[in-house]
Design an enzyme around this catalytic site. Structure first.
Site, PDB file in Angstrom:
ATOM      1  N   TRP A   1       0.519  17.981 -11.160  1.00  0.00           N
ATOM      2  CA  TRP A   1       0.732  16.679 -10.104  1.00  0.00           C
ATOM      3  C   TRP A   1       1.668  17.113  -9.184  1.00  0.00           C
ATOM      4  CZ3 TRP A   1       0.608  12.453 -14.527  1.00  0.00           C
ATOM      5  CH2 TRP A   1      -0.624  12.192 -14.809  1.00  0.00           C
TER       6      TRP A   1
ATOM      7  N   SER B   1       6.720   5.068 -22.119  1.00  0.00           N
ATOM      8  CA  SER B   1       7.388   4.300 -21.323  1.00  0.00           C
ATOM      9  C   SER B   1       7.352   2.879 -21.684  1.00  0.00           C
ATOM     10  CB  SER B   1       6.914   4.610 -19.755  1.00  0.00           C
ATOM     11  OG  SER B   1       5.529   4.326 -19.694  1.00  0.00           O
TER      12      SER B   1
ATOM     13  N   HIS C   1      -3.359  -1.168 -18.290  1.00  0.00           N
ATOM     14  CA  HIS C   1      -3.313  -1.384 -16.876  1.00  0.00           C
ATOM     15  C   HIS C   1      -3.648  -3.107 -16.523  1.00  0.00           C
ATOM     16  CE1 HIS C   1      -3.954   2.940 -16.326  1.00  0.00           C
ATOM     17  NE2 HIS C   1      -2.761   2.563 -15.872  1.00  0.00           N
TER      18      HIS C   1
HETATM   19  N1  GLN Z   1       5.103   9.420 -21.543  1.00  0.00           N
HETATM   20  C1  GLN Z   1       4.491   8.723 -20.430  1.00  0.00           C
HETATM   21  C2  GLN Z   1       4.533   7.072 -20.324  1.00  0.00           C
HETATM   22  O1  GLN Z   1       4.539   6.531 -21.279  1.00  0.00           O
HETATM   23  C3  GLN Z   1       2.912   9.425 -20.159  1.00  0.00           C
HETATM   24  C4  GLN Z   1       2.296   8.833 -18.832  1.00  0.00           C
HETATM   25  C5  GLN Z   1       0.697   9.168 -18.669  1.00  0.00           C
HETATM   26  O2  GLN Z   1       0.049   9.517 -19.588  1.00  0.00           O
HETATM   27  N2  GLN Z   1       0.585   9.250 -17.555  1.00  0.00           N
HETATM   28  O3  GLN Z   1       4.633   6.722 -19.441  1.00  0.00           O
END
Ligand code: GLN
Ligand code: ZN
Length: 762
Positions: free
Chosen positions: A558, A430, A692
Site C-alpha cells: 500500500w 478501528s 461498509h
Molecule cells: N486494524 C485495521 C482497522 O481496524 C484494519 C483495517 C483493514 O483491514 N483494512 O481499521
C-alpha cells in the site's frame, strides 16, 4: 505517432469527487447538484489530457466502473428490484446486502462484484453514449472506454437462487461463461451500434483479465465475441495490463484494430514481441510509462525503447502501462517532501507530461530532447542505502522465521492465560473516526495543538472506546486506532525510509481515499510506535487489549517503493521493524497482538506460475514479525476484501494463532474453504457483518453466518468479529451492531455448551 492517456484519477485535485458523492449520500445536495458537480469535474479532467491525441470518455464513474458495466447491461440481482436510477445504483454499492467488494487484480482498488442470476441482459443504461454527448457539448471529441466482456464475466460471480434467497455464489464455470456471454455480447454490440450511429469511430475495451491465466477455451470464446463486436462498424482497441498478456499470439489474432500491451510490469510482452513480431495493419497501444509506481521514467531509456518498437512497423500509440488512477493527481503541492524527492516523482499529471515530452522528442520538436536529457540526469543520483539495515537483513537466519513452540502448544498456553469463553468476540481494531477526531489530528499535524493536549484528547477517546466495549461485553478489546489517519500512513510517519505526502490521495473504493506513502530508503524504527496508546488502553481494563500493527506485506503493497531495492528485501526490513514493536508491546504487558495483512492476497501475481515466489517471501516476512514472540503472546492477523479461497494453504503457513477474515460481504462463500486450515492449531473469526453498510445486522443474520462456520470448524476454533475495522461507521451504528453480535455469540455458545454436556450436536 499518437499519444493516449487513460484512467486519470476521478478523485479531482481537491478531492471533489469524494465531497460530491458524500454530500449526496448525506442528503445535503440534490441529484441535479450532484450531476452538475460531476460535469465540472469532467471539464477539469479533460484539461489533464491536454496534448494527448486521443481523449478517453466514460471514465468518471459515480462509484465503480464494474458496477457501471453491470448496470449498463442490466445485470441487477433480483433482490434490488426494478432499477430506479441513482437510488438503486447506490444501494447496489453500499446498501443492505450490497454487492461484494473485492480487490481489482493485484491492486488496492476495490471493485463491486457483479452477481449474475439469469442470462437475460439488456442495454439498461448507455453510459458511454451519454458521456460522448456530454463531451461534445464541451466541444471535445472523445474515445469511449469500457470494461470488456471477458473481464466483466471473469470477475463476476454466478448466483444461484432458491425462492429468492441466495443459495450459492461462485466464479463462473465454463458453461456459465458460454451461457452468459450469449446474452452479454449482443448488449455490447447494440451499444457499439448506438455509438456508431452517433458518429463514434473508435472504442477502447479494458481487458486486464487477459493477463490472468486464460484457458485455451476462453481465448476461442473471446476471439468469437470480438469478431462479433467488430462487425458493429466501430474500430475496437483492446487493452491488457497489470502484467503480460497470457497468450501473446492469441491476443495478436483478436479481430480488433488495436491491441494494448503493458511494457512496464515485466519484460514478457517485450520478449514475445521480439519473438513473434507484431501483426500487420494493427495499432500497438504501447504502455511505456508506469501507471502503478511514482518514480519518474528514465526518458532517455524510454526513447530508445520506443525507437526499438518502430522496427515492428506498427502504428504506435504511446500510453501509460495501465490506467492512471493508481497514482495521486499531481506532485505540484508536495512541497514538504524530503530534499530531492519531489523531482524524482511523477504522479498522474506528470505521467501525462512524460508522454507529451516523449512524443515531442520523437518528433524532434525544439528543446524537447534537451529536456529529456535534463530530466534523466536528475535520476542518476539515487538515495543512499542504510548499511546497518542492509546488514541486519543479510544476517537473518532460518530461526528468525520459525516461531516456537508450535501452534497447538501455544494454543494450550493461551487458553490458560487468557481464559476466554467459547466463541470469543472481538473487533478488527478501528472505531468511528468522527469529525472531532479528524479535527484533532489535523490541528496536531499543523502544530496548532501541543503534544500533551493531543495525547490527552486521544486518551479520552480511548477511554470511551474501552467503556463501550466493556459495556457491550466484548472479550478481547481494542484501543480504537484514533491516533491513526490510516493503518499504513501512521506507521510510515514513524519509520525511517518512508516519505508521506500531504495531498497524494488515491481512491481505494467508492469514495474512500488513502495516501500511499513512498519508500525511498531502507526502513528502520527509531522509536516504539504504538506502545503508549495500547498500554494506556490496557491500563483501563482487566480484559486483554490487542496491540494493533500493520503487517510488512501490507505496508509495502500500500506504499510506492524504491525500484532499486527488491520488494522482498523491503518487506524483511519492515518485518524487522514490526518485530521490534512486538517485543516492546510484550515488554509492556500486552498479551494479544494483531498484525494486519489485508493486502496479503493482492500481492499475488496474476499468473499462478509466479505465486510460489511471491508467497514465499510474503509468508516469511510475516513469520519474521512474530518468530521471536513469547509463547504466551497470542498473535492475530486480519485479512479482507480479497479472493482468499485459493490461497488458504499459503495463509496456513503464516503460523498465526488467530485469523479474522472478512466473510459476510462475500455471502459466506469463504466459509467452506476453512477446512483447508489446520483447525487443531489455528482459530478463525469469520466476519459476521458488513462494515461498509450503515445497516445494523440483526442477531439472526449473525447467527446464520456463525452456524455456517460451525459446520466447517470445531467451536473451539471459532471467533466472532465484524468483517473489518469500524472507522467508517458512526457510534450509533456500531454499538447496536456489536451488541447484536455479542448476543448472537453468547446464545450460540450457550447452546453449544448445553449440547456438549448432553452429548448432542447443536
Ligand atoms: N486494524 C485495521 C482497522 O481496524 C484494519 C483495517 C483493514 O483491514 N483494512 O481499521
Ligand atoms: Zn480489513
Amino acid at each position: 505517432m499518437r499519444t493516449f492517456a487513460f484512467g486519470f484519477p476521478r478523485l479531482g485535485q481537491r478531492r471533489q469527487y469524494k465531497t460530491l458523492v458524500e454530500a449526496f449520500w448525506a442528503g445535503s445536495i440534490s441529484e441535479s447538484e450532484l450531476q452538475q458537480g460531476f460535469r465540472e469535474l469532467q471539464c477539469e479532467r479533460l484539461q489533464e489530457y491536454h496534448g494527448m491525441d486521443l481523449i478517453p470518455s466514460n471514465e468518471l464513474s459515480l462509484y465503480d466502473p464494474m458496477l457501471d458495466t453491470a448496470v449498463m447491461c442490466g445485470a441487477i440481482p433480483s433482490r434490488f428490484g426494478i432499477y430506479n436510477g441513482l437510488t438503486t445504483y447506490f444501494t447496489l454499492a453500499r446498501g443492505k446486502q450490497a454487492l461484494e467488494l473485492t480487490k481489482w487484480f493485484n491492486t488496492n482498488y476495490h471493485y463491486l462484484v457483479p452477481e449474475l442470476e439469469q442470462p437475460n441482459f439488456h442495454l439498461l443504461k448507455n453510459f458511454p453514449l451519454e458521456d460522448v454527448r456530454l463531451h461534445r457539448q464541451q466541444g471535445v471529441e472523445t474515445v469511449p472506454t469500457l470494461i470488456g466482456p471477458y473481464t466483466f464475466l471473469r470477475l463476476s460471480k454466478r448466483v444461484h437462487l432458491n425462492g429468492g434467497t441466495v443459495t450459492a455464489v461462485s466464479p463462473l464455470s465454463e458453461d456459465d461463461i458460454a451461457l452468459f456471454s450469449a446474452a452479454l455480447v449482443p448488449v455490447y454490440s447494440e451499444l457499439l451500434r448506438t455509438l456508431r450511429d452517433e458518429g463514434v469511430t473508435l472504442t477502447v475495451f479494458h481487458e486486464p483479465a487477459l493477463a490472468l491465466d486464460v484457458p485455451e477455451l476462453h481465448w476461442t470464446q473471446v476471439t468469437e465475441w470480438y469478431s462479433e463486436l467488430s462487425r458493429s462498424g466501430v474500430a475496437l482497441w483492446t487493452l491488457c495490463y497489470y502484467d503480460s498478456v497470457s497468450d501473446y499470439l492469441h491476443f495478436c489474432e483478436l479481430p480488433v484494430a488495436g491491441i494494448g500491451l503493458d511494457f512496464v510490469s515485466n519484460i514478457e510482452n517485450w520478449q514475445e514481441l521480439q519473438r513473434h513480431g507484431f501483426p500487420k495493419g494493427k495499432t500497438l497501444i504501447a504502455g511505456i510509462v508506469n501507471g502503478r509506481q511514482v518514480w519518474r521514467s528514465d526518458l532517455q531509456e524510454r526513447l530508445r525503447f520506443v525507437e526499438s518498437l518502430l522496427r515492428f512497423d506498427a502504428d504506435i500509440v504511446l500510453a501509460p502501462s495501465c490506467p492512471l488512477f493508481h497514482l495521486p493527481v499531481t506532485t505540484e503541492p508536495e512541497t514538504r517532501l524530503p530534499e530531492g524527492l519531489r523531482e524524482r516523482l511523477a504522479f498522474a499529471r506528470e505521467r501525462v507530461a512524460e508522454l507529451r515530452l516523449l512524443k515531442a522528442a520523437l518528433e524532434s520538436q525544439p528543446g524537447a530532447l534537451h529536456e529529456v536529457v535534463a530530466q534523466t540526469e536528475l535520476l542518476h543520483r539515487p538515495f543512499a542505502r542504510n548499511d546497518t539495515v542492509v546488514r541486519r537483513v543479510a544476517a537473518l537466519a532460518e530461526t528468525d522465521f520459525q516461531r516456537v513452540p508450535s501452534a497447538p502448544q501455544r494454543r494450550r498456553i493461551h487458553q490458560q492465560q487468557l481464559q476466554l469463553p467459547l466463541l470469543p468476540t472481538t473487533t478488527i481494531g478501528s472505531f468511528p473516526q468522527t469529525a472531532e477526531i479528524r479535527r484533532l489530528r489535523g490541528q496536531h499535524r499543523r502544530g496548532e495543538l501541543p503534544d500533551p493536549e493531543y495525547v490527552s484528547a486521544i486518551q479520552q477517546h480511548i477511554r470511551h472506546a474501552i467503556a463501550v466495549q466493556e459495556e457491550v461485553g466484548l472479550d478481547v478489546l481494542v484501543h480504537g486506532e484514533f491516533e491513526r489517519s490510516d493503518m499504513v500512513e501512521y506507521f510510515a510517519e514513524r519509520l525511517e525510509g518512508f516519505a508521506t505526502t500531504e495531498h497524494g490521495w488515491v481512491l481505494s473504493y467508492g469514495s474512500r481515499v488513502y495516501r500511499p506513502p513512498i519508500i525511498y530508503g531502507d526502513i528502520w524504527r527509531p522509536h516504539p510506535m504504538t506502545v503508549r496508546e495500547i498500554t494506556y488502553a490496557q491500563s483501563l481494563t482487566p480484559k486483554p487489549v490487542k496491540g494493533m500493527l500493520t503487517g510488512p506485506v501490507t505496508m509495502l503493497l500500500w506504499s510506492y517503493w524504491r525500484p532499486d531495492i527488491p520488494p522482498e528485501e523491503l518487506a524483511y526490513e519492515l518485518a524487522l521493524a514490526i518485530a521490534d514493536e512486538v517485543r516492546d508491546l510484550e515488554a509492556a504487558g500486552i498479551r494479544v497482538i494483531q498484525i494486519d495483512e489485508p493486502a496479503f492476497r493482492e500481492g499475488a501475481p496474476l499468473k499462478r506460475r509466479h505465486w510460489n515466489t511471491y508467497f514465499r517471501w510474503a509468508t516469511r516476512a510475516f513469520q519474521l514479525c512474530h518468530a521471536h514472540a513469547r509463547p504466551e503472546t497470542q498473535i492475530h492477523t486480519h485479512m479482507c476484501y480479497s479472493e482468499f479461497n485459493d490461497i488458504m494453504d499459503y495463509i496456513a503457513q503464516l503460523d498465526f494463532d488467530v485469523l479474522s477474515i472478512e466473510g459476510s460481504r462475500s455471502k459466506g462463500e469463504i466459509v467452506d474453504h476453512f477446512a483447508a486450515l489446520p483447525s487443531e492449531s489455528v482459530q478463525v473469526g469469520v466476519g459476521v457483518y458488513d462494515v461498509h453498510s450503515p445497516a445494523i445486522p440483526d442477531t439472526d443474520e449473525i447467527s446464520a453466518i456463525l452456524e455456517r462456520v460451525l459446520r466447517v470448524l470445531p467451536p473451539e476454533a471459532v471467533w466472532v468479529n465484524p468483517d473489518c475495522g469500524l472507522k467508517t461507521r458512526r457510534w450509533e451504528e456500531v454499538i447496536p451492531a456489536l451488541r447484536n453480535m455479542v448476543t448472537a455469540a453468547r446464545r450460540l455458545a450457550q447452546r453449544l455448551h448445553i449440547s456438549a454436556t448432553q452429548g448432542e450436536c447443536p
